[in-house]
Design a protein around this motif. Structure first.
Motif, PDB file in Angstrom:
ATOM      1  N   SER A  75      -2.846  -4.155  35.069  1.00  0.00           N
ATOM      2  CA  SER A  75      -2.188  -3.675  36.286  1.00  0.00           C
ATOM      3  C   SER A  75      -0.952  -4.508  36.602  1.00  0.00           C
ATOM      4  O   SER A  75       0.088  -3.978  37.010  1.00  0.00           O
ATOM      5  N   ILE A  76      -1.059  -5.818  36.403  1.00  0.00           N
ATOM      6  CA  ILE A  76       0.085  -6.703  36.639  1.00  0.00           C
ATOM      7  C   ILE A  76       1.207  -6.404  35.649  1.00  0.00           C
ATOM      8  O   ILE A  76       2.387  -6.344  36.013  1.00  0.00           O
ATOM      9  N   VAL A  77       0.839  -6.191  34.392  1.00  0.00           N
ATOM     10  CA  VAL A  77       1.839  -5.841  33.377  1.00  0.00           C
ATOM     11  C   VAL A  77       2.526  -4.524  33.739  1.00  0.00           C
ATOM     12  O   VAL A  77       3.760  -4.408  33.662  1.00  0.00           O
ATOM     13  N   CYS A  78       1.728  -3.535  34.142  1.00  0.00           N
ATOM     14  CA  CYS A  78       2.295  -2.227  34.511  1.00  0.00           C
ATOM     15  C   CYS A  78       3.187  -2.338  35.734  1.00  0.00           C
ATOM     16  O   CYS A  78       4.236  -1.686  35.807  1.00  0.00           O
ATOM     17  N   ALA A  79       2.778  -3.158  36.709  1.00  0.00           N
ATOM     18  CA  ALA A  79       3.593  -3.330  37.921  1.00  0.00           C
ATOM     19  C   ALA A  79       4.938  -3.949  37.566  1.00  0.00           C
ATOM     20  O   ALA A  79       5.994  -3.491  38.040  1.00  0.00           O
ATOM     21  N   GLY A  80       4.913  -5.001  36.726  1.00  0.00           N
ATOM     22  CA  GLY A  80       6.170  -5.627  36.326  1.00  0.00           C
ATOM     23  C   GLY A  80       7.071  -4.683  35.551  1.00  0.00           C
ATOM     24  O   GLY A  80       8.279  -4.619  35.784  1.00  0.00           O
ATOM     25  N   ALA A  81       6.477  -3.929  34.627  1.00  0.00           N
ATOM     26  CA  ALA A  81       7.258  -2.986  33.823  1.00  0.00           C
ATOM     27  C   ALA A  81       7.830  -1.870  34.692  1.00  0.00           C
ATOM     28  O   ALA A  81       8.981  -1.447  34.510  1.00  0.00           O
ATOM     29  N   ALA A  82       7.013  -1.378  35.645  1.00  0.00           N
ATOM     30  CA  ALA A  82       7.467  -0.288  36.509  1.00  0.00           C
ATOM     31  C   ALA A  82       8.612  -0.738  37.410  1.00  0.00           C
ATOM     32  O   ALA A  82       9.593  -0.003  37.603  1.00  0.00           O
ATOM     33  N   LEU A  83       8.513  -1.944  37.968  1.00  0.00           N
ATOM     34  CA  LEU A  83       9.569  -2.450  38.844  1.00  0.00           C
ATOM     35  C   LEU A  83      10.867  -2.645  38.076  1.00  0.00           C
ATOM     36  O   LEU A  83      11.947  -2.273  38.553  1.00  0.00           O
ATOM     37  N   ARG A  84      10.758  -3.228  36.877  1.00  0.00           N
ATOM     38  CA  ARG A  84      11.974  -3.472  36.101  1.00  0.00           C
ATOM     39  C   ARG A  84      12.602  -2.179  35.600  1.00  0.00           C
ATOM     40  O   ARG A  84      13.823  -2.054  35.530  1.00  0.00           O
ATOM     41  N   THR A  85      11.765  -1.194  35.247  1.00  0.00           N
ATOM     42  CA  THR A  85      12.293   0.058  34.703  1.00  0.00           C
ATOM     43  C   THR A  85      12.743   1.012  35.805  1.00  0.00           C
ATOM     44  O   THR A  85      13.818   1.622  35.710  1.00  0.00           O
ATOM     45  N   GLY A  86      11.936   1.133  36.849  1.00  0.00           N
ATOM     46  CA  GLY A  86      12.259   2.097  37.896  1.00  0.00           C
ATOM     47  C   GLY A  86      13.281   1.610  38.886  1.00  0.00           C
ATOM     48  O   GLY A  86      14.013   2.414  39.480  1.00  0.00           O
ATOM     49  N   LEU A  87      13.365   0.278  39.074  1.00  0.00           N
ATOM     50  CA  LEU A  87      14.265  -0.253  40.100  1.00  0.00           C
ATOM     51  C   LEU A  87      15.488  -0.934  39.504  1.00  0.00           C
ATOM     52  O   LEU A  87      16.625  -0.602  39.850  1.00  0.00           O
ATOM     53  N   THR A  88      15.268  -1.882  38.593  1.00  0.00           N
ATOM     54  CA  THR A  88      16.403  -2.675  38.129  1.00  0.00           C
ATOM     55  C   THR A  88      17.151  -2.078  36.941  1.00  0.00           C
ATOM     56  O   THR A  88      18.332  -2.374  36.761  1.00  0.00           O
ATOM     57  N   LEU A  89      16.494  -1.254  36.117  1.00  0.00           N
ATOM     58  CA  LEU A  89      17.220  -0.654  35.001  1.00  0.00           C
ATOM     59  C   LEU A  89      18.348   0.265  35.484  1.00  0.00           C
ATOM     60  O   LEU A  89      19.469   0.179  34.964  1.00  0.00           O
ATOM     61  N   PRO A  90      18.109   1.139  36.467  1.00  0.00           N
ATOM     62  CA  PRO A  90      19.236   1.944  36.976  1.00  0.00           C
ATOM     63  C   PRO A  90      20.354   1.080  37.551  1.00  0.00           C
ATOM     64  O   PRO A  90      21.534   1.391  37.370  1.00  0.00           O
ATOM     65  N   LEU A  91      19.974  -0.015  38.226  1.00  0.00           N
ATOM     66  CA  LEU A  91      20.997  -0.910  38.775  1.00  0.00           C
ATOM     67  C   LEU A  91      21.751  -1.621  37.658  1.00  0.00           C
ATOM     68  O   LEU A  91      22.960  -1.842  37.757  1.00  0.00           O
ATOM     69  N   ALA A  92      21.039  -1.969  36.574  1.00  0.00           N
ATOM     70  CA  ALA A  92      21.697  -2.604  35.436  1.00  0.00           C
ATOM     71  C   ALA A  92      22.668  -1.643  34.755  1.00  0.00           C
ATOM     72  O   ALA A  92      23.748  -2.045  34.306  1.00  0.00           O
ATOM     73  N   ALA A  93      22.289  -0.369  34.677  1.00  0.00           N
ATOM     74  CA  ALA A  93      23.184   0.629  34.096  1.00  0.00           C
ATOM     75  C   ALA A  93      24.420   0.796  34.973  1.00  0.00           C
ATOM     76  O   ALA A  93      25.549   0.925  34.470  1.00  0.00           O
ATOM     77  N   HIS A  94      24.208   0.783  36.290  1.00  0.00           N
ATOM     78  CA  HIS A  94      25.337   0.875  37.227  1.00  0.00           C
ATOM     79  C   HIS A  94      26.245  -0.341  37.074  1.00  0.00           C
ATOM     80  O   HIS A  94      27.477  -0.221  37.086  1.00  0.00           O
ATOM     81  N   GLN A  95      25.635  -1.516  36.915  1.00  0.00           N
ATOM     82  CA  GLN A  95      26.411  -2.736  36.702  1.00  0.00           C
ATOM     83  C   GLN A  95      27.228  -2.630  35.415  1.00  0.00           C
ATOM     84  O   GLN A  95      28.405  -3.006  35.382  1.00  0.00           O
ATOM     85  N   GLY A  96      26.587  -2.107  34.348  1.00  0.00           N
ATOM     86  CA  GLY A  96      27.306  -1.934  33.090  1.00  0.00           C
ATOM     87  C   GLY A  96      28.499  -0.998  33.225  1.00  0.00           C
ATOM     88  O   GLY A  96      29.541  -1.206  32.604  1.00  0.00           O
ATOM     89  N   HIS A  97      28.331   0.041  34.048  1.00  0.00           N
ATOM     90  CA  HIS A  97      29.418   0.990  34.291  1.00  0.00           C
ATOM     91  C   HIS A  97      30.593   0.291  34.968  1.00  0.00           C
ATOM     92  O   HIS A  97      31.762   0.472  34.583  1.00  0.00           O
ATOM     93  N   LEU A  98      30.293  -0.538  35.974  1.00  0.00           N
ATOM     94  CA  LEU A  98      31.349  -1.256  36.690  1.00  0.00           C
ATOM     95  C   LEU A  98      32.041  -2.276  35.789  1.00  0.00           C
ATOM     96  O   LEU A  98      33.270  -2.391  35.788  1.00  0.00           O
ATOM     97  N   LEU A  99      31.236  -3.004  35.009  1.00  0.00           N
ATOM     98  CA  LEU A  99      31.820  -4.015  34.140  1.00  0.00           C
ATOM     99  C   LEU A  99      32.693  -3.398  33.050  1.00  0.00           C
ATOM    100  O   LEU A  99      33.684  -3.991  32.635  1.00  0.00           O
ATOM    101  N   ALA A 100      32.307  -2.215  32.577  1.00  0.00           N
ATOM    102  CA  ALA A 100      33.132  -1.530  31.576  1.00  0.00           C
ATOM    103  C   ALA A 100      34.478  -1.136  32.189  1.00  0.00           C
ATOM    104  O   ALA A 100      35.525  -1.267  31.544  1.00  0.00           O
TER     105      ALA A 100
END
Length: 323
Positions: A75-100
């Protein structure tokens, strides 16, 4: 004003300024402070441990485990994976767009700086400016022009830091929530979780409420964090002095996290390890040309069609072919 009116109308293309803290590293920057609960008893930490966001994180973890029926470690592994994928991955993609966008602006900024330096020198000779005054007018007008470019292309560098401002608090809240549950410091509704965590581990860390005495989780965490830093440092782009300093600081934090992770409950160390692993995976995913096209990230001069082969080659060259 004399230069901005003249050049502002001719701006058709961009500038670049890069924020070089890789996605996934913002959380590790606040690790040492947030993971030492006994440093200030009754102080800031206690207030944070009793804060609403931490209680929400506790409730979310309990709800996830109860809803899925998974063992606590998974459950802890799933929570960490879900938070990083559902919350921070879209933000990281947005960051990549700005940096490009910022990278693609760099050639235009360099051209404008050359033109501005020439015009300032001419103007300075006409008005009898000293070198100090000329330098002041150059920097002032260049700053204004750069700001106009940021507005025009909607890519202010501060927006690229949004990932850090969200990722760090989430990481801290979940970490403290896991610590509360592991030591029985949570409210009455979550107190029973401590007993579940004590038998909810697996492999060598069967008790998630105590530290990993084998140091396998802490050392794995440190190696993962160092790998993220080294992959980042292998970029083709030349790092500035500040960026080199920041990279070395993060290397130090990665090593410091090993003994820290060895003193906290295994539930926290497991969450940190999961978060770092997902951060590494997302960093590599954001190098993929296919994924970048899916996210509509503009292509830049530094992009590679074979990013993973380039990483392996650069790593081998740096660490195995040194003279």
């Amino acid at each position: 004003m004399w230069y901005c009116r003249r050049v502002g109308q001719g701006l058709q293309r961009p500038l670049r300024e890069r924020l070089l803290l890789p996605p996934g590293w913002g959380s590790r920057a606040g690790a040492a402070a947030s993971s030492l609960p006994s440093a200030s008893p009754g102080g800031l930490y206690e207030a944070l441990a009793e804060s609403a966001p931490v209680h929400w994180a506790e409730s979310g973890l309990v709800a996830l485990q109860a809803g899925t029926g998974l063992p606590w470690w998974l459950s802890i592994v799933c929570a960490g994976a879900a938070l990083r994928t559902g919350l921070t991955l879209p933000l990281a993609a947005h960051q990549g767009h700005l940096l490009a966008k910022l990278e693609n602006l760099q050639p235009e900024i360099e051209n404008l700086a050359k033109r501005l330096r020439y015009e300032v020198s001419i103007r300075g000779k006409q008005l009898g400016w000293s070198e100090k005054v000329a330098r002041f007018h150059f920097r002032k007008n260049l700053g204004r022009i750069v700001s106009e470019l940021y507005v025009r292309d909607n890519c202010h560098p501060f927006k690229a830091s949004l990932l850090m401002w969200i990722q760090i608090p989430v990481w801290v809240f979940v970490s403290i929530a896991l610590r509360n549950c592991s030591v029985g410091a949570a409210d009455s509704e979550v107190l029973a979780v401590q007993e579940q965590l004590s038998i909810g581990g697996t492999l060598w860390f069967t008790d998630l409420t105590v530290a990993d005495t084998t140091w396998i989780l802490p050392v794995s965490l440190g190696l993962l964090n160092l790998l993220i830093v080294e992959i980042f440092a292998l970029r083709k782009l030349k790092l500035s002095r500040f960026q080199k300093y920041a990279t070395n600081v993060i290397r130090g934090l990665s090593i410091l996290m090993i003994p820290i992770a060895a003193t906290v409950p295994s539930s926290m160390a497991l969450y940190w390890l999961t978060s770092s692993f997902m951060g590494l995976s997302h960093n590599l995913l954001l190098r993929s040309p296919t994924f970048r096209r899916l996210c509509h990230i503009p292509r830049t001069k530094s992009d590679s069609d074979t990013p993973y082969r380039d990483i392996v080659s650069a790593f081998y060259t740096k660490y195995f072919l040194k003279k």
